[in-house]
Every structure is written in C-alpha cells, then in structure tokens.
Write a protein that holds these residues in place. Structure first.
Motif, PDB file in Angstrom:
ATOM      1  N   ALA A  19      -9.406   0.051 -13.621  1.00 44.93           N
ATOM      2  CA  ALA A  19      -9.936  -0.764 -12.537  1.00 44.93           C
ATOM      3  C   ALA A  19      -9.221  -2.261 -12.662  1.00 44.93           C
ATOM      4  O   ALA A  19      -9.792  -2.930 -12.047  1.00 44.93           O
ATOM      5  N   LYS A  20      -8.053  -2.497 -12.794  1.00 47.73           N
ATOM      6  CA  LYS A  20      -7.710  -3.358 -12.921  1.00 47.73           C
ATOM      7  C   LYS A  20      -7.371  -3.916 -11.319  1.00 47.73           C
ATOM      8  O   LYS A  20      -7.150  -2.887 -10.526  1.00 47.73           O
ATOM      9  N   HIS A  21      -7.187  -5.268 -11.267  1.00 48.57           N
ATOM     10  CA  HIS A  21      -7.068  -5.790  -9.645  1.00 48.57           C
ATOM     11  C   HIS A  21      -6.135  -4.958  -9.020  1.00 48.57           C
ATOM     12  O   HIS A  21      -6.069  -4.653  -7.881  1.00 48.57           O
ATOM     13  N   SER A  22      -4.936  -4.817  -9.551  1.00 49.81           N
ATOM     14  CA  SER A  22      -3.882  -4.471  -8.900  1.00 49.81           C
ATOM     15  C   SER A  22      -3.848  -2.843  -8.580  1.00 49.81           C
ATOM     16  O   SER A  22      -3.373  -2.049  -7.799  1.00 49.81           O
ATOM     17  N   GLN A  23      -4.844  -2.193  -9.592  1.00 47.67           N
ATOM     18  CA  GLN A  23      -4.914  -0.734  -9.470  1.00 47.67           C
ATOM     19  C   GLN A  23      -5.924  -0.025  -8.671  1.00 47.67           C
ATOM     20  O   GLN A  23      -6.010   0.975  -8.363  1.00 47.67           O
ATOM     21  N   LEU A  24      -6.624  -1.244  -8.119  1.00 46.49           N
ATOM     22  CA  LEU A  24      -7.663  -0.712  -7.231  1.00 46.49           C
ATOM     23  C   LEU A  24      -7.306   0.125  -5.894  1.00 46.49           C
ATOM     24  O   LEU A  24      -7.837   0.861  -5.414  1.00 46.49           O
ATOM     25  N   VAL A  25      -6.166  -0.479  -5.413  1.00 43.97           N
ATOM     26  CA  VAL A  25      -5.460   0.236  -4.119  1.00 43.97           C
ATOM     27  C   VAL A  25      -5.128   1.534  -4.309  1.00 43.97           C
ATOM     28  O   VAL A  25      -5.014   2.355  -3.356  1.00 43.97           O
ATOM     29  N   VAL A  26      -5.248   2.174  -5.594  1.00 44.03           N
ATOM     30  CA  VAL A  26      -4.779   3.412  -5.940  1.00 44.03           C
ATOM     31  C   VAL A  26      -5.887   4.406  -6.644  1.00 44.03           C
ATOM     32  O   VAL A  26      -6.051   5.422  -7.210  1.00 44.03           O
ATOM     33  N   HIS A  27      -7.148   3.565  -6.704  1.00 40.36           N
ATOM     34  CA  HIS A  27      -8.079   3.987  -7.709  1.00 40.36           C
ATOM     35  C   HIS A  27      -8.856   5.581  -6.990  1.00 40.36           C
ATOM     36  O   HIS A  27      -8.886   5.425  -5.507  1.00 40.36           O
ATOM     37  N   PRO A  28      -9.040   6.630  -7.676  1.00 44.26           N
ATOM     38  CA  PRO A  28      -9.472   7.735  -7.037  1.00 44.26           C
ATOM     39  C   PRO A  28     -10.702   7.521  -5.947  1.00 44.26           C
ATOM     40  O   PRO A  28     -10.897   7.992  -5.239  1.00 44.26           O
ATOM     41  N   THR A  29     -11.471   6.589  -6.401  1.00 41.47           N
ATOM     42  CA  THR A  29     -12.808   6.205  -5.678  1.00 41.47           C
ATOM     43  C   THR A  29     -12.442   5.767  -4.465  1.00 41.47           C
ATOM     44  O   THR A  29     -13.002   6.142  -3.396  1.00 41.47           O
ATOM     45  N   VAL A  30     -11.540   4.874  -4.576  1.00 43.57           N
ATOM     46  CA  VAL A  30     -10.896   4.358  -3.229  1.00 43.57           C
ATOM     47  C   VAL A  30     -10.346   5.344  -2.375  1.00 43.57           C
ATOM     48  O   VAL A  30     -10.780   5.497  -1.009  1.00 43.57           O
ATOM     49  N   MET A  31      -9.394   6.279  -3.029  1.00 42.95           N
ATOM     50  CA  MET A  31      -9.081   7.487  -2.358  1.00 42.95           C
ATOM     51  C   MET A  31     -10.052   8.092  -1.243  1.00 42.95           C
ATOM     52  O   MET A  31      -9.883   8.451  -0.227  1.00 42.95           O
ATOM     53  N   PHE A  68       0.769  -1.192  -0.115  1.00 44.67           N
ATOM     54  CA  PHE A  68      -0.167  -0.117   0.122  1.00 44.67           C
ATOM     55  C   PHE A  68       0.800   1.018   0.114  1.00 44.67           C
ATOM     56  O   PHE A  68       0.399   2.518   0.213  1.00 44.67           O
ATOM     57  N   ASP A  69       2.013   1.166  -0.172  1.00 40.99           N
ATOM     58  CA  ASP A  69       3.094   2.230  -0.245  1.00 40.99           C
ATOM     59  C   ASP A  69       2.639   3.602  -1.126  1.00 40.99           C
ATOM     60  O   ASP A  69       2.540   4.614  -0.717  1.00 40.99           O
ATOM     61  N   LYS A  70       2.111   3.215  -2.168  1.00 39.33           N
ATOM     62  CA  LYS A  70       1.635   4.261  -3.192  1.00 39.33           C
ATOM     63  C   LYS A  70       0.420   4.999  -2.726  1.00 39.33           C
ATOM     64  O   LYS A  70       0.067   6.258  -2.921  1.00 39.33           O
ATOM     65  N   LEU A  71      -0.463   4.079  -2.240  1.00 37.19           N
ATOM     66  CA  LEU A  71      -1.508   4.631  -1.643  1.00 37.19           C
ATOM     67  C   LEU A  71      -1.348   5.478  -0.550  1.00 37.19           C
ATOM     68  O   LEU A  71      -1.778   6.630  -0.614  1.00 37.19           O
ATOM     69  N   ILE A  72      -0.509   4.989   0.471  1.00 33.53           N
ATOM     70  CA  ILE A  72      -0.165   5.885   1.685  1.00 33.53           C
ATOM     71  C   ILE A  72       0.501   7.177   1.241  1.00 33.53           C
ATOM     72  O   ILE A  72       0.348   8.304   1.734  1.00 33.53           O
ATOM     73  N   VAL A  73       1.450   7.183   0.030  1.00 31.09           N
ATOM     74  CA  VAL A  73       2.207   8.203  -0.439  1.00 31.09           C
ATOM     75  C   VAL A  73       1.021   9.356  -1.236  1.00 31.09           C
ATOM     76  O   VAL A  73       1.057  10.493  -0.627  1.00 31.09           O
ATOM     77  N   GLN A  74       0.015   8.769  -1.495  1.00 35.43           N
ATOM     78  CA  GLN A  74      -1.281   9.866  -1.951  1.00 35.43           C
ATOM     79  C   GLN A  74      -1.819  10.364  -0.647  1.00 35.43           C
ATOM     80  O   GLN A  74      -2.061  11.298  -0.625  1.00 35.43           O
ATOM     81  N   LEU A  75      -2.287   9.752   0.166  1.00 38.82           N
ATOM     82  CA  LEU A  75      -2.689   9.890   1.276  1.00 38.82           C
ATOM     83  C   LEU A  75      -2.264  11.071   1.961  1.00 38.82           C
ATOM     84  O   LEU A  75      -2.810  11.958   2.481  1.00 38.82           O
TER      85      LEU A  75
END
Length: 275
Positions: free
Chosen positions: A251-263, A55-62
C-alpha cells in the motif's frame, strides 16, 4: 527582357500557390475525423512529477482481461496538446490519460486549467459528454480544482470518481492525526480550505470512492497521511454516494495504482453499468 522576367514571376507565384494549396489540403486530410464513442471513457490523471506513462503497468494489467484502447494527452505549459494514440468509435473500455509538461505541486491550479483544454479536445474529437475519473495523488486535486474553479456548464462532467492517495489536507502531520480513522481535522491546511470554500460548485450527482494506503500501521502510505485522504469526505461527502477504502498490503503511495483493490474497483465501480 522585362516581359520574360514578369512571366517568370507569375509562374513562380502560380507554382507557390499550387504548392501551398496542396500543403493545406494534405494537412486537412491528415486531421482525424471526429467520432462519438459508444462507451463511456475512463480519464486518468497522475500526480506530481509523473507523466502520461504513469499508469502503464495498471493498463497492462487491465488489458489482460479487457480490451482497452488508450489515448494519451500531454498539455504543454502554453496550452498546446501533444497526442499519442487514438480511440475507435466502438472502443469497449476507452482510457484517456491526461498529463502535464509541468506537473509540479505548485502548478495544481494551472493544471486544472490545462485539464480543461484537454477535456475540450476529447469533447470535440470523441463526443465525450460524461466520463469516469481516476486520479492518483495530486491528480485528484487537479480534478477537484477543475470542478470547483474552472469547469463550465458546457464542459464534460464526471459520473464516477476514484481517488488514490489524494492529499486533501496536505501531507504534513501538523494538519493530520496519526490515526487510520477520521473524526475531525486536526488543522485545516490551505489546500483543504481552498476546496471547502468552493465545494458548493461540485456536482451532487457524482459517486465517489477514495482509497488510502496504510503502510505497516504508519497511518500513511509513506507520503500521504490516511486522515488527509479521508478529509476528502468534508469536500465530497454530499455527493450521490461516497465511500472510502483502507488498504494495508502493498500500500505504498506509488503502489496504489496497481493494487488489487484498485483493479477490482475499476472493474466493478468505474466500469460497471451506469446507474
């Protein structure tokens, strides 16, 4: 000569005792003093084959908009914990990532047991009694297995849960329809049966949101069929609230963790004030 030898042994024994005492005291001083977090933690669990860095990329975005302190815990196969980072008492949005040395698909039930060991640690170390949860792929199954088959009444409990591409009815098309909508299960997989059999143990006070990816109208995120994630409604449908979202772009499986909707869901659902 014997007296000198005896005195030498006594001095060596005293020296060893003093060194051992110093070593024990030094180790005690190195231990982190338990604290109580002022804010609710967000616990994240990655899927099969992923590590605590998933989740590193997600955390960086957050972190671009929110000060997030991060603690990473890897549970070894013998139950020992490898800790990276720490949280302060006043962490505004504390994030705890829990991963497993063996995160294979076959060990999901074992991962639920290992998850309990990590949660016991954060309960004792950081006073975590309630938390919110984000699970990607089989990470969502780990939590479900934990809640239904492992957790005890004294264990910390989730308030809000966000599932991303979690295959509640396995990933095969023999179990799932090739459609973006869910009416009924085509065939109940062993995975789904396991969770339907014990769903009465799930807490009814939780709020649940599930996100499915649909790549180019393929009715899956490239790995998990849409209807497999939507079958989670059969498990969590009696929760305090239950919602699903279907995303189609990036919306690929691996991309869901950084998807704008998820953010947005993290910020407005998981990080919103407790209801």
């Amino acid at each position: 000569m014997a007296n000198k030898w005896l005195k030498g042994v006594l001095w060596l024994g005293l020296l060893a005792f003093l060194l051992n005492t110093f070593h024990v005291n030094a180790k005690a001083e190195d231990r982190k003093v338990p604290i109580t977090l002022e804010n609710e933690a967000l616990v994240m669990v990655p899927g099969t084959g992923a590590t605590v860095d998933r989740f590193d990329k997600l955390i960086v975005q957050l972190q671009k908009t929110t000060a997030c302190e991060v603690l990473k815990i890897t549970v070894q196969t013998n139950g020992q914990l490898t800790i990276k980072g720490e949280l302060s008492q006043k962490a505004s949005q504390p994030i705890i990532v829990i991963g497993f040395a063996d995160s294979s698909e076959e060990t999901v039930p074992k991962q639920a047991v290992w998850y309990e060991k990590a949660m016991t640690y954060v309960q004792h170390q950081y006073g975590v009694e309630h938390y919110n949860f984000l699970g990607h792929s089989n990470g969502g199954l780990v939590l479900t297995d934990y809640l239904e088959y492992v957790s005890l009444s004294i264990d910390p409990k989730p308030n809000k849960i966000l599932f991303l591409g979690t295959p509640f009815n396995d990933v095969g098309w023999k179990y799932n329809e090739m459609t973006p909508t869910f009416n009924e299960v085509k065939k109940v997989s062993d995975v789904l049966k396991r969770y339907l059999d014990n769903k009465q143990r799930l807490p009814k006070t939780i709020s649940v949101v599930s996100v499915a990816g649909n790549v180019a109208d393929g009715n899956s995120d490239g790995t998990v069929p849409v209807t497999s994630l939507l079958a989670g409604g059969l498990i969590y449908g009696d929760s305090q609230s239950y919602q699903t979202f279907l995303v189609t772009e990036n919306a690929k499986h691996s991309q869901l963790v950084v998807h704008p909707t998820v953010m947005r869901l993290i910020q407005t659902f998981l990080w919103s004030a407790k209801k």
